[in-house]
Design an enzyme around this catalytic site. Structure first.
Site, mmCIF file in Angstrom:
data_model
loop_
_atom_site.group_PDB
_atom_site.id
_atom_site.type_symbol
_atom_site.label_atom_id
_atom_site.label_comp_id
_atom_site.label_asym_id
_atom_site.label_seq_id
_atom_site.Cartn_x
_atom_site.Cartn_y
_atom_site.Cartn_z
ATOM 1 N N ASP A 1 -39.786 -21.297 28.587
ATOM 2 C CA ASP A 1 -38.475 -21.379 27.941
ATOM 3 C C ASP A 1 -38.020 -22.828 27.837
ATOM 4 O OD1 ASP A 1 -38.218 -21.319 30.785
ATOM 5 O OD2 ASP A 1 -36.072 -20.915 30.597
ATOM 6 N N GLU B 1 -36.603 -20.381 33.555
ATOM 7 C CA GLU B 1 -36.361 -21.543 34.423
ATOM 8 C C GLU B 1 -35.126 -22.310 33.977
ATOM 9 O OE1 GLU B 1 -36.556 -25.542 36.212
ATOM 10 O OE2 GLU B 1 -36.526 -25.040 34.078
#
EC number: 3.5.1.18
Length: 380
Positions: A73, A138
């Protein structure tokens, strides 16, 4: 000689950047990685929790277990009009690859895969196991990502020996800094209670801002510890403060304060909480407070992982690295409590989370070489 633009690691990085995986989306990044890893003998185990895509991939059944850890991400692009090139159209300009995630951390992910492919081709019967722990959570609330995967592994007693996180650790040039630890992070959400009223009748109200001001002044000046040779002293910062209705003639009924500690191994979260709540009582404040544990401090000292990383950076770049514990938190904080040794090595971090995020193309190839040497040092 292969042009830098055509390095396998460059091509894979570009393919990952082209997938707009704004947290918690993965947009097929892990599938792309899984296809490459499966082809060289990895067992692929997708782990989807709520809105988060995770992957645990492993080659080998024995210990020790070396794990590459990272995230697919990325943060939002911000104002697209301020980008020189479209953020999800990977573009090379003057030796730099531009795109959201180039440095944080799709370049690292590509380098991990390429390094592993090369290593397995040379050492198909390597010692121990190689693993990948990849998440799409994250940059977000980090609830359903690495922490959930670790919980799953712990429940079946599957242990990681060494974890190399691909966070962009470098400062001025590739490998000049590695992170061999991180400070702990503790957030407090405080509500100081008062009584709302008219500013012309203060005797009929109780102003929580006035009551809290001396407490906050003292709290902000408190000395928590002296740090140590690995960590700076613990820091305290007020992040948000809010009170009042927006009107000039109303005494507020409550004051909301959010603050954060970044703390060393010289104190514990319990000690910090105890001292804050003792000060609240000393100031005779009415309050509610809740605490969020964002991660414990951890440190990886001299040993096989740090030694292998030093050797790799020296061999590939020609200079020595500087292990540090400064900066924010990473998903390494979820892996370290299992007993694993954790280290972070990745690209230069000068443009992460900014518009026009970029990474030096030559650095990607050097990073892949560093990762490959680390594998050789630990599993051959």
């Amino acid at each position: 000689m292969i042009p830098a633009d055509d390095y396998p690691v460059t091509e894979l990085t570009k393919a990952l950047i082209a997938r707009p995986s704004v947290t918690p989306l993965d947009e097929g990044c892990q599938t792309l990685m899984a296809e490459r890893l499966s082809a060289i003998g990895f067992n692929i185990e997708p782990m989807v929790f709520e809105d988060t895509t995770n992957m645990w991939a492993r080659r080998g059944n024995e210990g020790p277990v070396f794990c590459f850890a990272g995230h697919t991400d990325v943060v939002p692009t911000g104002d697209v009009s301020r980008w020189h090139t479209p953020p999800f159209v990977p573009t090379i300009i003057d030796g730099y690859l531009y795109g959201r995630g180039a440095a944080d951390m799709k370049g690292s992910l590509a380098a991990m895969v390429i390094a592993t492919e090369r290593f397995v081709a040379k050492h198909p019967d390597h010692n121990g196991s190689i693993a990948f722990l990849i998440t799409s959570d994250e940059e977000g609330p980090f609830i359903n990502g690495t922490t959930r995967v670790i919980d799953t592994l712990e429940a079946r007693n599957e242990k990681i020996t060494w974890a190399l996180v691909g966070e962009p650790s470098s400062t001025l040039k590739l490998g000049d800094v590695v992170k061999n630890g991180r400070r702990g992070s503790l957030t407090g959400n405080l509500i100081v209670k008062g009584i709302q009223g008219h500013v012309a009748y203060p005797h009929l109200a109780d102003n929580p801002i006035h009551k809290a001001a001396p407490f906050l002044a003292e709290l902000s000046q408190m000395h928590w510890d002296n740090g140590n040779e690995f960590f700076p002293p613990t820091s305290f910062q007020i992040a948000n403060i809010n009170g009042g209705t927006g009107a000039s003639n109303v005494i507020p009924g409550a004051l909301d304060v959010m603050f954060n500690f970044r703390y060393s191994t010289e104190v514990t979260a319990e000690i910090l909480i105890e001292r804050v709540e003792a000060l609240l009582k000393a100031h005779e404040l009415g309050y509610d407070i809740s605490w969020i544990f964002n991660g414990l401090p951890f440190l990886t000292g001299d040993g096989p992982l740090l030694d292998a990383t030093r050797i790799a950076i020296r061999q590939v770049t020609g200079y020595e690295t500087d292990p540090q514990t400064t900066g924010g938190t990473s998903d390494g904080r979820f892996i370290a409590p299992t007993g694993a040794k954790v280290l972070e090595l990745g690209p230069v971090n000068a443009t992460i989370h900014k518009v026009n995020e970029c990474v030096k193309v030559d650095d990607l190839e050097q990073l892949a070489l560093c990762y490959e040497v680390i594998l050789e040092q630990l599993l051959c």
